[in-house]
Each structure stands twice: as structure tokens, then as C-alpha cells.
Motif scaffolding. Structure first.
Motif, PDB file in Angstrom:
ATOM      1  N   ALA A   1      -4.537  -0.273   6.437  1.00 44.81           N
ATOM      2  CA  ALA A   1      -3.667  -1.272   6.371  1.00 44.81           C
ATOM      3  C   ALA A   1      -4.076  -2.241   7.584  1.00 44.81           C
ATOM      4  CB  ALA A   1      -2.299  -1.028   6.734  1.00 44.81           C
ATOM      5  N   TYR A   2      -4.847  -2.119   8.429  1.00 42.00           N
ATOM      6  CA  TYR A   2      -5.118  -3.175   9.530  1.00 42.00           C
ATOM      7  C   TYR A   2      -6.713  -3.187   9.374  1.00 42.00           C
ATOM      8  CZ  TYR A   2      -0.473  -2.162  10.829  1.00 42.00           C
ATOM      9  OH  TYR A   2       0.810  -1.904  10.700  1.00 42.00           O
TER      10      TYR A   2
ATOM     11  N   THR B   1      -3.962  -3.801   2.241  1.00 48.12           N
ATOM     12  CA  THR B   1      -2.818  -4.301   1.817  1.00 48.12           C
ATOM     13  C   THR B   1      -2.845  -6.105   2.311  1.00 48.12           C
ATOM     14  OG1 THR B   1      -0.314  -4.545   2.529  1.00 48.12           O
ATOM     15  CG2 THR B   1      -2.002  -4.000   4.207  1.00 48.12           C
TER      16      THR B   1
ATOM     17  N   ALA C   1      -5.033   7.216   8.975  1.00 46.45           N
ATOM     18  CA  ALA C   1      -4.599   5.782   8.945  1.00 46.45           C
ATOM     19  C   ALA C   1      -5.593   5.320  10.071  1.00 46.45           C
ATOM     20  CB  ALA C   1      -3.037   5.627   9.791  1.00 46.45           C
TER      21      ALA C   1
ATOM     22  N   TYR D   1      -4.384  12.887   5.092  1.00 46.57           N
ATOM     23  CA  TYR D   1      -3.988  11.315   5.366  1.00 46.57           C
ATOM     24  C   TYR D   1      -4.551  10.908   6.842  1.00 46.57           C
ATOM     25  CZ  TYR D   1      -1.005   7.154   6.529  1.00 46.57           C
ATOM     26  OH  TYR D   1      -0.782   5.866   6.960  1.00 46.57           O
TER      27      TYR D   1
ATOM     28  N   SER E   1      -0.127  -7.185   3.264  1.00 48.37           N
ATOM     29  CA  SER E   1       1.061  -7.456   4.050  1.00 48.37           C
ATOM     30  C   SER E   1       0.760  -7.766   5.806  1.00 48.37           C
ATOM     31  CB  SER E   1       1.752  -6.096   4.347  1.00 48.37           C
ATOM     32  OG  SER E   1       2.473  -5.668   2.997  1.00 48.37           O
ATOM     33  N   LYS E   2      -0.516  -7.665   6.086  1.00 48.33           N
ATOM     34  CA  LYS E   2      -0.702  -7.551   7.482  1.00 48.33           C
ATOM     35  C   LYS E   2      -1.414  -8.989   7.815  1.00 48.33           C
ATOM     36  CE  LYS E   2       1.455  -3.828   8.141  1.00 48.33           C
ATOM     37  NZ  LYS E   2       3.008  -3.953   8.433  1.00 48.33           N
TER      38      LYS E   2
ATOM     39  N   PHE F   1       1.728   6.818  10.670  1.00 53.32           N
ATOM     40  CA  PHE F   1       2.865   5.948   9.824  1.00 53.32           C
ATOM     41  C   PHE F   1       3.799   6.858   9.203  1.00 53.32           C
ATOM     42  CE2 PHE F   1       3.265   3.729   5.697  1.00 53.32           C
ATOM     43  CZ  PHE F   1       4.194   2.820   6.195  1.00 53.32           C
TER      44      PHE F   1
ATOM     45  N   ASP G   1      -6.060   5.181   5.074  1.00 51.35           N
ATOM     46  CA  ASP G   1      -5.175   4.236   5.124  1.00 51.35           C
ATOM     47  C   ASP G   1      -5.686   2.953   6.144  1.00 51.35           C
ATOM     48  OD1 ASP G   1      -3.027   2.261   5.831  1.00 51.35           O
ATOM     49  OD2 ASP G   1      -1.561   3.731   5.649  1.00 51.35           O
TER      50      ASP G   1
ATOM     51  N   SER H   1       0.808  -1.181   0.005  1.00 51.61           N
ATOM     52  CA  SER H   1      -0.009   0.044   0.038  1.00 51.61           C
ATOM     53  C   SER H   1       0.795   1.113  -0.107  1.00 51.61           C
ATOM     54  CB  SER H   1      -0.983  -0.174   1.207  1.00 51.61           C
ATOM     55  OG  SER H   1      -0.233  -0.153   2.345  1.00 51.61           O
ATOM     56  N   GLU H   2       2.180   1.079   0.494  1.00 54.57           N
ATOM     57  CA  GLU H   2       3.032   2.398   0.394  1.00 54.57           C
ATOM     58  C   GLU H   2       3.256   2.574  -0.949  1.00 54.57           C
ATOM     59  OE1 GLU H   2       6.070   1.643   3.200  1.00 54.57           O
ATOM     60  OE2 GLU H   2       6.674   3.640   3.308  1.00 54.57           O
TER      61      GLU H   2
ATOM     62  N   MET I   1       0.617   4.641  -2.120  1.00 50.96           N
ATOM     63  CA  MET I   1       0.708   6.031  -1.483  1.00 50.96           C
ATOM     64  C   MET I   1       1.772   6.764  -2.247  1.00 50.96           C
ATOM     65  SD  MET I   1       1.296   5.865   2.563  1.00 50.96           S
ATOM     66  CE  MET I   1       0.339   4.132   3.279  1.00 50.96           C
TER      67      MET I   1
HETATM   68  C1  LIG Z   1      -0.657   2.333   8.679  1.00 48.78           C
HETATM   69  C2  LIG Z   1       0.458   1.570   7.711  1.00 48.78           C
HETATM   70  N1  LIG Z   1      -0.075   2.065   6.291  1.00 48.78           N
HETATM   71  C3  LIG Z   1       0.678   1.158   5.540  1.00 48.78           C
HETATM   72  C4  LIG Z   1       1.798   0.411   5.734  1.00 48.78           C
HETATM   73  C5  LIG Z   1       2.471  -0.284   4.705  1.00 48.78           C
HETATM   74  O1  LIG Z   1       2.061  -1.454   4.151  1.00 48.78           O
HETATM   75  P1  LIG Z   1       2.617  -2.102   2.939  1.00 48.78           P
HETATM   76  O2  LIG Z   1       3.335  -3.303   3.462  1.00 48.78           O
HETATM   77  O3  LIG Z   1       1.250  -2.529   2.328  1.00 48.78           O
HETATM   78  O4  LIG Z   1       3.181  -0.963   2.135  1.00 48.78           O
HETATM   79  C6  LIG Z   1       1.962   0.089   7.048  1.00 48.78           C
HETATM   80  C7  LIG Z   1       2.902  -0.958   7.545  1.00 48.78           C
HETATM   81  O5  LIG Z   1       3.455  -1.226   8.585  1.00 48.78           O
HETATM   82  C8  LIG Z   1       1.218   0.617   8.127  1.00 48.78           C
HETATM   83  O6  LIG Z   1       1.276   0.523   9.374  1.00 48.78           O
END
Ligand SMILES: Cc1ncc(COP(=O)(O)O)c(C=O)c1O
Length: 377
Positions: A198-199, A225, A165, A163, A227-228, A121, A196, A96-97, A100
Motif C-alpha cells: 500500500a505504501y 492502492t 505488509a 500475509y 488511497s495513499k 494491518f 501488501d 486494496s482491502e 484482500m
Molecule cells: C498496509 C495497508 N494495506 C492496505 C490498506 C488499505 O488500503 P485501501 O484504501 O486500498 O483499501 C491500508 C490502509 O491503511 C494499509 O495501511
């Protein structure tokens, strides 16, 4: 003479700091000569990737001489089915970064004002600054949440993006539906809101959490994402949802073959493996309750979190650094939060049962000395 790199970069890049990730397991093993390491520093999935995702990715290895589908047809199709969307509303990227970074590249210019909060973040701060945007940050509320009233009041003619989160990293807190609606009343149509999430998967069960799929604001971009909760940080796949006008403009600056072939296959596999996701969420709830209780028992005042990590107060930068270093000596990697401007706090990601046991034992070992040094009863 100034070094060439420094003379070439624009002024706004000169003092930008490089992002510091959680310490890798290999590095700690090498430096400390340890074999048992528990990495609780990057909010990763302690159960690993979905076996189904691994199968899909392994199958793709024989296709590595080919470029991936630049439209990621199959992965977008799976996301469309899951969230009832059209492919034109989706953008994929290297985490997701990565998306961004596209947003910063496509929509922000030097001097633009970007509004957000303190203690969020850091990756976003870096990306906004890397294109010369001016970050305007307001403090979190006293209960460590994005302050929607302060954000609303801070919007000016120069504001280009906001932005949020949600949930926030590193505090694990969230803004409610009501708060999000309140903020959106003050956001002009020409200002982009980056939501954002991500979680998201950890938070979606909370009744008052604003699932952005329920909203259709033309100026909101939702980022999520693999990633989590999906356990695929290593393949770097993230996705964004927005109005097709925003997506088509973002696509102009997107590198054509992101995510790569293995990333597309893994992400698609992970979406199909609901049992793995459910196991992940179940483990997280158990570990959250145990860890929260442990921290309270030891008088640390943990912040209530709806994510896969908990942040707690140490009281000083020295105490945070001492705890980080001494846990590292025991093979446990946590995250001090100096870079997040919370130097008197540390964050621990929720691991699996064994990893958390390792953390509890290491904490119990170092706490007598910690209490003596930092004047705790
Ligand atoms: C709030 C938040 N956004 C984005 C990211 C980045 O995630 P990604 O791995 O999808 O780039 C993280 C990673 O720790 C995060 O904590």
C-alpha cells in the motif's frame, strides 16, 4: 433467546471486532466545537487528489446513468503501460482491502492457516478471520520488521497463505530484497503470498526494497492502492498483480462493477499526473525529517519509517490514550495503536506543512503536563 444476527453468523464471526478507522474530521469538529482540525490518523495524502484526477472524475459525472466498464479497460491499460504487464495479470477492486476480501473469499476456507506477523494491518486480520481462517502470528523483529526467519520456520502443511505488509503499517519498516528471497525459498508453491504494498510509492526509492514487479513468483499476489500516495482514499480503488491463473480465479468472486465509474476515471487520471505524485513524495520527505527530529528532540524514540507516517513510543497505554485525547482537544487527530497490539505506541501520519505545524504546537502545549503525569524529565 439469542439475537437473530448472532444466531445466524458462523461461530468464527461471533467475536470478531468491527474495524475502527481514524476519527473523521466532521466528528471531531462536532464533538469538540473546533474549526481547525488536522487529521493525521489514516495515512492519507495531505496535498489532496491530483487536479488531473479531479478533472477526469468531474467529466464522468454525466455518464453516471451507465454502468462502468466491468473490465476497466482504460485503467488496466494505463497500469499495463506503467508496469509492463498484461491485463490478465491485473485485478481491480474497492481499495486494496476490497481485493484482500476477494482473496479471502476465493482461496481461504474455515480452518485454513494463515501466517503473518503481530503488529501489522488489522484490516487483514479481520478479513482472514471473517472466513474462518486461523491466524498464526509471529512477533516482529526487535527493530519492528517482519521476521522472515520466524515466518519461514512457522510454515506447516496447513499453511495456506502468508500475509506481508511491505512496508508495514503501523511500524513503517520494510523487509529487504535479500529477506524476501530468503523467505520465498521456504514457501511451498501451493501457498499464496500476499504482498501488501500500500505504501510502495514512498518506499520504491530505497535500494534494497524489493519491488515485487521485479519478481515473477506464480504464488505471489502484489496489492497496491490509489488511497495513499495518489491521494484518492475516498474513491476506493486498489489493484493487484499476479499470475493469470490466480487472477482468473479471483475474478470469479469479484463484484462485476468494482471499481465504480468515478473510481476508474480518477485512478487513471492520477496515474497520468506524475508531477502531483512527485510533489507528494517531496512533501513527505520534508515532513518526515522535521517530525522525526521533533520527536527525537522530545525523547520519544520514533521508529524509522519509509512511509508517510511515524510510530513512536509513549511507554504505556495510559500515556497513549492521554496523548490521543489531549491532541484531539487541540484539533489534532492521531492514532493510538491499542488495536494493533501496540498500546504503548501512537502513530502520526505526515500531513502538509501547516498540519504538522499544528501538531508540533499542540504537542508542545500538552507536553509539560504529559511529562509530569508520565514521569518524564
Ligand atoms: C498496509 C495497508 N494495506 C492496505 C490498506 C488499505 O488500503 P485501501 O484504501 O486500498 O483499501 C491500508 C490502509 O491503511 C494499509 O495501511
Amino acid at each position: 433467546m439469542e439475537k437473530l444476527g448472532r444466531t445466524l453468523v458462523p461461530d468464527y464471526l461471533k467475536d470478531l471486532k468491527v474495524y475502527q478507522a481514524g476519527k473523521p474530521i466532521d466528528e471531531v469538529a462536532r464533538e469538540k466545537g473546533l474549526t481547525k482540525i488536522s487529521k493525521l490518523a489514516s495515512n492519507e495524502n495531505p496535498l489532496g487528489p491530483s487536479p488531473y484526477a479531479i478533472k477526469e472524475m468531474t467529466g464522468g459525472l454525466w455518464e453516471l446513468h451507465r454502468y462502468p466498464d466491468m473490465h476497466a479497460y482504460q485503467l488496466k491499460k494505463s497500469l499495463c503501460e506503467l508496469y509492463n504487464l498484461k491485463p490478465g495479470n491485473i485485478i481491480l477492486g474497492n481499495g486494496s482491502e476490497g481485493i484482500m476480501a476477494y482473496i479471502a473469499r476465493a482461496f481461504l476456507q474455515p480452518g485454513d492457516e494463515v501466517l503473518t506477523c503481530d503488529n501489522t494491518f488489522i484490516g487483514f486480520y479481520i478479513l482472514a478471520r471473517s472466513v474462518g481462517a486461523n491466524l498464526k502470528k509471529v512477533p516482529l523483529t526487535s527493530d519492528y520488521r517482519f521476521d522472515v526467519e520466524a515466518l519461514a520456520e512457522s510454515i506447516t502443511e496447513k499453511t495456506k497463505a502468508i500475509y506481508i505488509a511491505n512496508p508495514n503499517n503501523p511500524t513503517g519498516t520494510y523487509i529487504t530484497k535479500k529477506e524476501f528471497d530468503y523467505l520465498m525459498k521456504y514457501v511451498p508453491d501451493h501457498v499464496i503470498v500476499l504482498l501488501d504494498e500500500a505504501y510502495f510509492e514512498f518506499a520504491q526509492h530505497c535500494d534494497d526494497y524489493p519491488d515485487s514487479m521485479d519478481y515473477r513468483y506464480d504464488n505471489v499476489i502484489t496489492l497496491r492502492t490509489f488511497s495513499k500516495a495518489y491521494g484518492l482514499s475516498g474513491i476506493r480503488v486498489g489493484y493487484g498483480f499476479a499470475h493469470d491463473d490466480l487472477i482468473s480465479n479471483l475474478s470469479k468472486v469479484k463484484l462485476p462493477f468494482e471499481p465504480n465509474l468515478i473510481g476508474q476515471l480518477g485512478a487513471r487520471g492520477a496515474l497520468k499526473d506524475t508531477p502531483h505524485l512527485n510533489r507528494t513524495l517531496k512533501n513527505n520527505v520534508k515532513r518526515y525529517n522535521e517530525t522525526f527530529e521533533f520527536l527525537e528532540k522530545h525523547n520519544f524514540k520514533p521508529i524509522k519509517s519509509i512511509t508517510n507516517f511515524i510510530t513512536y513510543k509513549t511507554g504505556s497505554i495510559e500515556a497513549s490514550e492521554w496523548m490521543y485525547e489531549n491532541l484531539l482537544n487541540e484539533g489534532v487527530i492521531i492514532r493510538p495503536l491499542k488495536a494493533n497490539e501496540m498500546p504503548d505506541y501512537v502513530r502520526v501520519s505526515l500531513g502538509n506543512k501547516e498540519e504538522m505545524q499544528h501538531y508540533f504546537e499542540a504537542m508542545e502545549k500538552i507536553l509539560p503536563k504529559y511529562n509530569e503525569l508520565f514521569g518524564r524529565a
